[in-house]
Design an enzyme around this catalytic site. Structure first.
Site, PDB file in Angstrom:
ATOM      1  N   GLY A 138       0.796  -1.219   0.000  1.00 20.80           N
ATOM      2  CA  GLY A 138       0.000   0.000   0.000  1.00 20.80           C
ATOM      3  C   GLY A 138       0.832   1.273   0.000  1.00 20.80           C
ATOM      4  O   GLY A 138       2.067   1.259   0.089  1.00 20.80           O
ATOM      5  N   HIS A 139       0.132   2.403  -0.070  1.00 17.36           N
ATOM      6  CA  HIS A 139       0.780   3.702  -0.146  1.00 17.36           C
ATOM      7  C   HIS A 139       1.561   4.024   1.131  1.00 17.36           C
ATOM      8  O   HIS A 139       1.164   3.651   2.235  1.00 17.36           O
ATOM      9  CB  HIS A 139      -0.256   4.805  -0.405  1.00 17.36           C
TER      10      HIS A 139
END
Length: 363
Positions: free
Chosen positions: A258-259
């Site tokens: 994920g980010h």
């Protein structure tokens, strides 16, 4: 190609025995090996299958009696599985591509290509992209605006590299891998049910239907040297700062990062692992298949998780974790044993209750 036993042993740092000029062209499992193939009998249980095949030479473990196994020659390594890394590189049948650009490739004039770069059919290289020397780009690959890829990278079919992504040397991306997609960041105008559940650990309160507003990903992705991505794995760009992957990390198929995630050096991320946003992972961490890691947690150096582990809180360095929620592996195994005993325990309790509640006769 044809290799002598002596040449193979020298190349992989092992010792050659017997008829070291004997030649082989490929490798095979012991039971299926033919003459001219090197049998991979790296454990005694594998060697027991040599009689089912026709191999005259085999890779064996240290201390193995190759003559007693009826072989003409042997390669012996103190760590045969590690020797397999060099052996498999020698025996890889994938043809070496000649440098060149396919006529159907679309390359912006402002892109910079190093020496001996190969670009396959229908690939797209956008403006400002920089491709390192000796890099091999297969068919239908996309490299976004201002992306940088280091020397001697291999981008297999259908790989997508987003804008401003920076990747080090000797990068390998298997088919369908994606780097630099937007992070999964959405927010509601008012405090939503998800936020309340997170704060209360279960209570939604008076939930109201709301639409989701998209938070754009302004950061990108930084990837170090010697990183490999499995097929259809994804690494999202950061929201403001970059997502960062350290040197030497290896990702299996269908991994999702994920980010804003930061991963240290030499981590092994197995198949179907999901790491939620803003998590930090140390060096030499191994996440077993289907491990899930919650957002905004920290995993220390040298942590190992078993398959399907769900990490919901910080994990100190050196822990071996298992289960949902993740606890130390030995504790999880103990809990599982206790769980299996519950039916018998309930039966014993029921029998005791029956005995206690049974009316007594007159004294």
């Amino acid at each position: 190609m044809t290799y002598t036993i002596e040449k193979i042993a020298k190349a992989i740092g092992a010792s050659a025995h017997g008829e070291i000029t004997l030649t082989v062209t490929s490798v095979a499992e012991p039971a299926n090996a033919e003459r001219g193939q090197l049998a991979l009998a790296m454990k005694p249980e594998f060697a027991a299958q040599l009689g089912e095949g026709r191999a005259e030479a085999a890779m064996l473990w240290e201390g193995a009696d190759w003559q007693a196994l009826g072989l003409k020659a042997a390669i012996i390594s103190p760590r045969p599985r590690f020797a397999m890394a060099g052996l498999s590189a020698m025996m890889d049948p994938e043809p070496q591509r000649t440098a060149g650009i396919h006529p159907s490739a679309v390359i912006d004039p402002s892109a910079t290509l190093g020496a001996d770069v190969t670009i396959g059919p229908l690939s797209v290289i956008e403006a400002g992209a920089r491709i390192g020397a000796g890099t091999r780009i297969s068919a239908q690959v996309f490299v976004g605006r201002d992306a940088q890829i280091g020397d001697h990278a291999i981008l297999r079919e259908g790989v997508k590299i987003g804008a401003r992504v920076r990747i080090g040397a000797r990068f390998i991306a298997q088919p369908g891998a994606s780097v630099g997609g937007d992070g999964f960041s959405f927010v509601t105008p008012e405090e939503g049910a998800v936020e309340r559940v997170r704060d209360t650990l279960g209570a939604q309160g008076a939930a109201q239907a709301q639409s989701w507003a998209r938070i754009h990903s302004l950061g990108s992705v930084q990837i170090g040297d010697d990183v490999e991505l499995g097929a259809n794995s994804c690494i999202d760009r950061g929201t403001v700062r970059d997502t960062v992957i350290g040197n030497g990390c290896k990702f299996d198929n269908l991994a999702q990062i994920g980010h804003n995630v930061v991963i240290g050096r030499d981590c092994l991320i197995c198949a179907q692992v999901g790491v939620a946003g803003s998590t930090r992972i140390g060096n030499n961490v191994v996440l077993g298949g289907q491990t899930g890691v919650s957002d905004n947690v920290f995993i220390g150096d040298n942590v190992i998780t078993g398959g399907a582990t769900k990490v919901l809180s910080n994990v100190p360095a050196g822990r071996v974790m298992l289960g949902y929620p993740a606890v130390k592996m030995d504790k999880q195994i103990e809990l599982h044993k206790l769980l299996r005993r519950l039916p018998r325990l309930f039966g014993d309790v029921a029998a005791l209750q029956k005995g206690v509640s049974k009316p007594r006769g007159n004294d």
